[in-house]
Design an enzyme around this catalytic site. Sequence first.
Site, PDB file in Angstrom:
ATOM      1  N   CYS A 180      -5.667  12.529  12.958  1.00  0.00           N
ATOM      2  CA  CYS A 180      -5.670  11.089  12.679  1.00  0.00           C
ATOM      3  C   CYS A 180      -5.674  10.389  14.030  1.00  0.00           C
ATOM      4  CB  CYS A 180      -4.400  10.757  11.888  1.00  0.00           C
ATOM      5  SG  CYS A 180      -4.084   9.006  11.774  1.00  0.00           S
ATOM      6  N   ARG A 192       0.060  14.157  13.205  1.00  0.00           N
ATOM      7  CA  ARG A 192       0.562  13.928  11.846  1.00  0.00           C
ATOM      8  C   ARG A 192       0.534  15.205  10.995  1.00  0.00           C
ATOM      9  NH1 ARG A 192      -1.562   8.311   9.549  1.00  0.00           N
ATOM     10  NH2 ARG A 192       0.324   8.512   8.308  1.00  0.00           N
ATOM     11  N   LYS A 194       0.844  -1.210   0.000  1.00  0.00           N
ATOM     12  CA  LYS A 194       0.000   0.000   0.000  1.00  0.00           C
ATOM     13  C   LYS A 194       0.872   1.251   0.000  1.00  0.00           C
ATOM     14  CE  LYS A 194      -1.722   1.473   4.049  1.00  0.00           C
ATOM     15  NZ  LYS A 194      -1.437   2.865   4.391  1.00  0.00           N
ATOM     16  N   ASN A 195       1.891   1.261   0.841  1.00  0.00           N
ATOM     17  CA  ASN A 195       2.678   2.486   1.014  1.00  0.00           C
ATOM     18  C   ASN A 195       3.714   2.722  -0.071  1.00  0.00           C
ATOM     19  OD1 ASN A 195       1.105   2.962   3.189  1.00  0.00           O
ATOM     20  ND2 ASN A 195       2.628   2.426   4.728  1.00  0.00           N
ATOM     21  N   ASP A 234       4.546   0.342  12.138  1.00  0.00           N
ATOM     22  CA  ASP A 234       3.341  -0.300  11.598  1.00  0.00           C
ATOM     23  C   ASP A 234       3.216  -1.759  12.013  1.00  0.00           C
ATOM     24  OD1 ASP A 234       3.414   1.529   8.435  1.00  0.00           O
ATOM     25  OD2 ASP A 234       2.804   2.083  10.464  1.00  0.00           O
ATOM     26  N   ARG A 283      -8.725  -1.002   4.636  1.00  0.00           N
ATOM     27  CA  ARG A 283      -7.915   0.088   4.050  1.00  0.00           C
ATOM     28  C   ARG A 283      -6.540  -0.415   3.642  1.00  0.00           C
ATOM     29  NH1 ARG A 283      -6.569   4.434   7.773  1.00  0.00           N
ATOM     30  NH2 ARG A 283      -5.201   4.775   6.012  1.00  0.00           N
TER      31      ARG A 283
HETATM   32  C1  EPZ Z   1       4.106   6.914   6.488  1.00  0.00           C
HETATM   33  O1  EPZ Z   1       3.289   7.899   7.074  1.00  0.00           O
HETATM   34  C2  EPZ Z   1       3.231   5.676   6.318  1.00  0.00           C
HETATM   35  N1  EPZ Z   1       2.113   5.990   5.423  1.00  0.00           N
HETATM   36  C3  EPZ Z   1       2.702   5.242   7.694  1.00  0.00           C
HETATM   37  O2  EPZ Z   1       1.951   4.056   7.502  1.00  0.00           O
HETATM   38  C4  EPZ Z   1       3.908   4.934   8.586  1.00  0.00           C
HETATM   39  O3  EPZ Z   1       3.454   4.581   9.864  1.00  0.00           O
HETATM   40  C5  EPZ Z   1       4.812   6.176   8.667  1.00  0.00           C
HETATM   41  O4  EPZ Z   1       5.203   6.581   7.343  1.00  0.00           O
HETATM   42  C6  EPZ Z   1       6.058   5.926   9.481  1.00  0.00           C
HETATM   43  O5  EPZ Z   1       6.782   4.874   8.916  1.00  0.00           O
HETATM   44  C7  EPZ Z   1       2.345   6.033   4.093  1.00  0.00           C
HETATM   45  O6  EPZ Z   1       3.457   5.837   3.627  1.00  0.00           O
HETATM   46  C8  EPZ Z   1       1.162   6.344   3.224  1.00  0.00           C
HETATM   47  P1  EPZ Z   1       6.028  10.272   8.614  1.00  0.00           P
HETATM   48  P2  EPZ Z   1       3.800   9.433   7.118  1.00  0.00           P
HETATM   49  O7  EPZ Z   1       5.888  11.536   7.858  1.00  0.00           O
HETATM   50  O8  EPZ Z   1       4.659   9.719   5.960  1.00  0.00           O
HETATM   51  C9  EPZ Z   1       6.142  13.558  12.005  1.00  0.00           C
HETATM   52  C10 EPZ Z   1       0.122   2.620   7.787  1.00  0.00           C
HETATM   53  O9  EPZ Z   1      -0.342   2.065   8.791  1.00  0.00           O
HETATM   54  N2  EPZ Z   1       5.980  14.531  10.914  1.00  0.00           N
HETATM   55  O10 EPZ Z   1       7.185   9.375   8.317  1.00  0.00           O
HETATM   56  O11 EPZ Z   1       2.606  10.290   7.352  1.00  0.00           O
HETATM   57  C11 EPZ Z   1       4.918  12.675  12.187  1.00  0.00           C
HETATM   58  O12 EPZ Z   1       3.961  13.312  13.024  1.00  0.00           O
HETATM   59  C12 EPZ Z   1       0.549   4.067   7.877  1.00  0.00           C
HETATM   60  O13 EPZ Z   1       0.292   2.084   6.660  1.00  0.00           O
HETATM   61  C13 EPZ Z   1       5.995  15.885  11.209  1.00  0.00           C
HETATM   62  O14 EPZ Z   1       6.130  16.290  12.355  1.00  0.00           O
HETATM   63  O15 EPZ Z   1       4.687   9.431   8.426  1.00  0.00           O
HETATM   64  C14 EPZ Z   1       5.499  11.436  12.816  1.00  0.00           C
HETATM   65  O16 EPZ Z   1       5.641  11.667  14.207  1.00  0.00           O
HETATM   66  C15 EPZ Z   1       0.296   4.664   9.259  1.00  0.00           C
HETATM   67  N3  EPZ Z   1       5.847  16.783  10.186  1.00  0.00           N
HETATM   68  C16 EPZ Z   1       6.895  11.328  12.184  1.00  0.00           C
HETATM   69  O17 EPZ Z   1       7.178  12.626  11.660  1.00  0.00           O
HETATM   70  C17 EPZ Z   1       5.707  16.380   8.887  1.00  0.00           C
HETATM   71  O18 EPZ Z   1       5.603  17.237   7.984  1.00  0.00           O
HETATM   72  C18 EPZ Z   1       7.000  10.325  11.032  1.00  0.00           C
HETATM   73  O19 EPZ Z   1       5.938  10.605  10.173  1.00  0.00           O
HETATM   74  C19 EPZ Z   1       5.689  14.986   8.608  1.00  0.00           C
HETATM   75  C20 EPZ Z   1       5.847  14.082   9.636  1.00  0.00           C
END
Ligand code: EPZ
Length: 425
Positions: free
Chosen positions: A117, A122, A22-23, A306, A398
């Site tokens: 979320c 996020r 998915k990702n 995850d 999902r």
């Molecule tokens: C991706 O989410 C994945 N989703 C998530 O999978 C996964 O848990 C996550 O990466 C971490 O590996 C997809 O790829 C579609 P991040 P993403 O930006 O990109 C903070 C699932 O279950 N952050 O790596 O949204 C954020 O709050 C889903 O398949 C900021 O502060 O995660 C988090 O604490 C859930 N500002 C950390 O960074 C930003 O602009 C990592 O988030 C972006 C992120």
Amino acid sequence: MDCLEIKGGRTLSGTIRISGAKNAALPILSATLLAEGAFRLSEVPSLEDVRIFAELLRELGVEIKSLEDSTFLIDSSKLNSHEAPYELVRRMRASVLVLGPLVARLGRARVSLPGGCAIGARPIDFHLKGLELMGAKLEIRQGFVEARARRLRGAQIYFDIPSVTGTENLMMAACLAKGKTVLENAAREPEVVALGNMLKEMGADIHGLGTDTIIIHGSRHLRPVTCTIIPDRIEAGTYLMAAGAAGGELTIENCVPEHLDTVMLKLKAAGLKLKIIDSDKIRVRRRGRLNSVDVKTQPYPGFPTDLQAQIMVLMAVAGKLSVITETIFENRFMHVAELKRLGADIRVEGRSAIVRGVKHLNGAPVMATDLRASACLVLAGLAAKGTTLVQGVHHLDRGYERMDEKLAQVGARIRRVKMQDSDPG
Ligand code: EPZ
């Protein structure tokens, strides 16, 4: 509302085939906005999140045809909108992945802010700051981010946290920017590498994929390609843990074992017998009670957030005490309350859950709160004595393709029921 009724106590035996990730599929679908012409994507998983993303692309004017063998034919030549509506972004926050490609391709974008979320705030500040550094003018108006740029220019961008979709969004935007972009402290996930490899096939000049520094030299045009979505390492890890929860022996096929190095080390320490077969299969076996191990989630190549909820099920019935620490998201323990309804002994202290293993869990009705929590509750149902009813299965659909069918094929007593006709006994 659909639920899954699981009668526990049955060991698993057989083979499960892993679907496309998915990702990886979501950013790769978004990358088709960067070039005109016909893309052919295969191994696209049949998931709600993918359907919503395809709906979003169609709203933008992209032509998408999905063939029965999980192949998508996509052509964004007739792209005629730059707006991602709230109604779609609300349902699938990864829709923010169209922001970078739209600004790069059209010079403007109007994307609804994703909102909150279940697992955490996020925010998308890294995405927005990166686009501003690349010369985009951004405004937040009525819940939308509006971005404009005649042409993006290369920039030096540092991620305070290695954001997966932040890296993906800005890497895509940089491919059509003027000059060189350096992404520092970038995400190293296999899904980021898969996207980068497709962008390179499209003609992008990218170096450093899989490391924390990615360098992109922008170009004027990219070309459409054929691409196969990589297998889903989180789905594969979930089924390895299903064998750990229920006992028995499974062969997981169509997977990439090296994407699960850290996970397999942890599962071996917990007492699962794992063997890699023919480089794309993993055989997993559980005999007897598991050992308690400590887990701390980290960005790739560390233990993935995850799979945190899923390994908690194994620790809930392991021999001693395990400390599970979630470092990525600030609210990703909502499955704990549900596991406690099944008899688990877990105490949350800040970012850590202290899990004391119990002899066995007991089936009960539980409520899924998010995608990975729903997978965790299915695994708990496999491990528990008696019947577990997992409500909120739409979360599961999902991100997991036909999980109930895949588990039933290897001996699990699991069926999808409507609330009113589930068997209480
Ligand atoms: C991706 O989410 C994945 N989703 C998530 O999978 C996964 O848990 C996550 O990466 C971490 O590996 C997809 O790829 C579609 P991040 P993403 O930006 O990109 C903070 C699932 O279950 N952050 O790596 O949204 C954020 O709050 C889903 O398949 C900021 O502060 O995660 C988090 O604490 C859930 N500002 C950390 O960074 C930003 O602009 C990592 O988030 C972006 C992120």
